[in-house]
Design an enzyme around this catalytic site. Sequence first.
Site, PDB file in Angstrom:
ATOM      1  N   TYR A   1       8.039 -16.393  53.411  1.00  0.00           N
ATOM      2  CA  TYR A   1       6.604 -16.079  53.319  1.00  0.00           C
ATOM      3  C   TYR A   1       6.393 -14.662  52.800  1.00  0.00           C
ATOM      4  O   TYR A   1       5.649 -14.431  51.839  1.00  0.00           O
ATOM      5  CB  TYR A   1       5.954 -16.252  54.695  1.00  0.00           C
ATOM      6  CG  TYR A   1       4.460 -16.013  54.706  1.00  0.00           C
ATOM      7  CD1 TYR A   1       3.574 -17.022  54.340  1.00  0.00           C
ATOM      8  CD2 TYR A   1       3.918 -14.785  55.080  1.00  0.00           C
ATOM      9  CE1 TYR A   1       2.203 -16.816  54.348  1.00  0.00           C
ATOM     10  CE2 TYR A   1       2.563 -14.566  55.094  1.00  0.00           C
ATOM     11  CZ  TYR A   1       1.693 -15.580  54.734  1.00  0.00           C
ATOM     12  OH  TYR A   1       0.334 -15.375  54.743  1.00  0.00           O
TER      13      TYR A   1
ATOM     14  N   SER B   1      -1.146 -10.832  51.249  1.00  0.00           N
ATOM     15  CA  SER B   1      -1.131 -10.597  52.704  1.00  0.00           C
ATOM     16  C   SER B   1      -0.694  -9.157  52.939  1.00  0.00           C
ATOM     17  O   SER B   1      -0.021  -8.557  52.079  1.00  0.00           O
ATOM     18  CB  SER B   1      -0.115 -11.547  53.365  1.00  0.00           C
ATOM     19  OG  SER B   1       0.146 -11.155  54.693  1.00  0.00           O
TER      20      SER B   1
HETATM   21  N1  LIG Z   1      -4.815 -16.530  58.255  1.00  0.00           N
HETATM   22  C1  LIG Z   1      -4.176 -15.367  58.126  1.00  0.00           C
HETATM   23  O1  LIG Z   1      -3.955 -14.638  59.121  1.00  0.00           O
HETATM   24  C2  LIG Z   1      -3.747 -14.890  56.769  1.00  0.00           C
HETATM   25  C3  LIG Z   1      -3.370 -13.547  56.633  1.00  0.00           C
HETATM   26  C4  LIG Z   1      -2.969 -13.081  55.387  1.00  0.00           C
HETATM   27  C5  LIG Z   1      -2.938 -13.935  54.302  1.00  0.00           C
HETATM   28  N2  LIG Z   1      -3.298 -15.242  54.469  1.00  0.00           N
HETATM   29  C6  LIG Z   1      -3.237 -16.091  53.279  1.00  0.00           C
HETATM   30  O2  LIG Z   1      -4.520 -16.598  53.015  1.00  0.00           O
HETATM   31  C7  LIG Z   1      -4.415 -17.872  52.396  1.00  0.00           C
HETATM   32  C8  LIG Z   1      -5.264 -18.887  53.154  1.00  0.00           C
HETATM   33  O3  LIG Z   1      -4.750 -18.955  54.473  1.00  0.00           O
HETATM   34  P1  LIG Z   1      -5.541 -19.658  55.670  1.00  0.00           P
HETATM   35  O4  LIG Z   1      -5.160 -18.911  56.881  1.00  0.00           O
HETATM   36  O5  LIG Z   1      -6.959 -19.845  55.307  1.00  0.00           O
HETATM   37  O6  LIG Z   1      -4.751 -21.064  55.682  1.00  0.00           O
HETATM   38  P2  LIG Z   1      -5.269 -22.526  56.114  1.00  0.00           P
HETATM   39  O7  LIG Z   1      -4.034 -23.304  56.417  1.00  0.00           O
HETATM   40  O8  LIG Z   1      -6.286 -22.390  57.177  1.00  0.00           O
HETATM   41  O9  LIG Z   1      -5.917 -23.056  54.768  1.00  0.00           O
HETATM   42  C9  LIG Z   1      -5.095 -23.203  53.620  1.00  0.00           C
HETATM   43  C10 LIG Z   1      -5.680 -24.254  52.701  1.00  0.00           C
HETATM   44  O10 LIG Z   1      -4.742 -24.430  51.608  1.00  0.00           O
HETATM   45  C11 LIG Z   1      -4.572 -25.831  51.408  1.00  0.00           C
HETATM   46  N3  LIG Z   1      -3.258 -26.102  50.788  1.00  0.00           N
HETATM   47  C12 LIG Z   1      -2.033 -25.954  51.345  1.00  0.00           C
HETATM   48  N4  LIG Z   1      -1.085 -26.357  50.489  1.00  0.00           N
HETATM   49  C13 LIG Z   1      -1.723 -26.758  49.360  1.00  0.00           C
HETATM   50  C14 LIG Z   1      -1.288 -27.278  48.112  1.00  0.00           C
HETATM   51  N5  LIG Z   1       0.015 -27.487  47.848  1.00  0.00           N
HETATM   52  N6  LIG Z   1      -2.224 -27.577  47.176  1.00  0.00           N
HETATM   53  C15 LIG Z   1      -3.545 -27.396  47.428  1.00  0.00           C
HETATM   54  N7  LIG Z   1      -4.014 -26.912  48.591  1.00  0.00           N
HETATM   55  C16 LIG Z   1      -3.112 -26.594  49.540  1.00  0.00           C
HETATM   56  C17 LIG Z   1      -4.687 -26.438  52.801  1.00  0.00           C
HETATM   57  O11 LIG Z   1      -4.953 -27.831  52.757  1.00  0.00           O
HETATM   58  C18 LIG Z   1      -5.846 -25.626  53.385  1.00  0.00           C
HETATM   59  O12 LIG Z   1      -7.093 -26.194  53.083  1.00  0.00           O
HETATM   60  C19 LIG Z   1      -2.928 -18.227  52.377  1.00  0.00           C
HETATM   61  O13 LIG Z   1      -2.381 -17.925  51.128  1.00  0.00           O
HETATM   62  C20 LIG Z   1      -2.358 -17.329  53.448  1.00  0.00           C
HETATM   63  O14 LIG Z   1      -1.006 -17.034  53.234  1.00  0.00           O
HETATM   64  C21 LIG Z   1      -3.714 -15.744  55.675  1.00  0.00           C
END
Ligand SMILES: NC(=O)c1ccc[n+]([C@@H]2O[C@H](COP(=O)([O-])OP(=O)(O)OC[C@H]3O[C@@H](n4cnc5c(N)ncnc54)[C@H](O)[C@@H]3O)[C@@H](O)[C@H]2O)c1
Length: 255
Positions: free
Chosen positions: A150, A137
């Site tokens: 986080y 991130s």
């Molecule tokens: N959305 C943002 O703004 C953003 C920004 C920077 C980084 N990220 C990172 O990107 C990644 C994806 O984020 P997102 O926004 O798509 O999240 P999201 O919540 O929309 O999707 C995350 C997915 O991970 C799965 N998951 C969660 N815990 C799990 C576990 N223990 N085992 C297996 N699967 C699991 C969930 O079921 C879901 O399908 C994350 O690591 C997040 O920190 C997101």
Amino acid sequence: MLLTGKNAVITGGAKGIGGACSRVLHREGANVVILDIDPKGRQLAEELGPRALFLPCDVSREAEVREAMGKAIQTFGGLDVLINNAGIQRYSTVTETTEEEWDLVMNVNLKSAFLCSKHAIPSMQARGKGIVINISSVQAFITQNNVAPYTTSKTAMLGLTRSIAVDYAPHIRSVAICPGTVDTPLLRDALQLSPDPEAVFQECVDMHLAKRVGAPEEVAELAAFLASDKATFITGQAIRIDGGLGLMVAGSKRD
Ligand SMILES: NC(=O)c1ccc[n+]([C@@H]2O[C@H](COP(=O)([O-])OP(=O)(O)OC[C@H]3O[C@@H](n4cnc5c(N)ncnc54)[C@H](O)[C@@H]3O)[C@@H](O)[C@H]2O)c1
């Protein structure tokens, strides 16, 4: 197509950024294995067709990861690409964070990446090539209040990325992708914690020089490029895809 014949595992591949990675890597010719605790992953795999497989797996638990990686390797004959994407967000300062919550965030965001890498890399070594992509991130570089576990987990992912890049070069690469705000279920859930979700969404938009948040597909297209043979001179790096978030000195004005 960028990834014809490559086998990819995507953690948290059922929705959000991971869901987009599943779709884009599949479109680019990869065989895709979705590891997720959300059964929606099964629907997505069925929609994608025969080159996709859903395996229910809590990626923070080694026994489940070992079994799932074994099945993935058995099904497609080996692994070339691992995208460590599964992650959760929690809101607290150091003094407010309970030990349980700290451990939960570290286990899902960081330990999972270690465990999945541990059980995927031997297959990559056997094939003589591979890449581990860690979805970190911008919070590995800049942060906001109230996200201590986080931001710590996302910063540590850069260390993991460098370690993998150094330890398994030249055949295996590792790259971290550091997104700004991306419109996913995680973001939408976080907005609901505010009494005025629309106002907070607008704040997110305004923080980016691009004056918008990112789309999951934009991150997925970058991941597909990094996983491809066009990107074999890139390793150990953290690549920001953030619409210019955090580029300006706080409080300075553009016009
Ligand atoms: N959305 C943002 O703004 C953003 C920004 C920077 C980084 N990220 C990172 O990107 C990644 C994806 O984020 P997102 O926004 O798509 O999240 P999201 O919540 O929309 O999707 C995350 C997915 O991970 C799965 N998951 C969660 N815990 C799990 C576990 N223990 N085992 C297996 N699967 C699991 C969930 O079921 C879901 O399908 C994350 O690591 C997040 O920190 C997101």
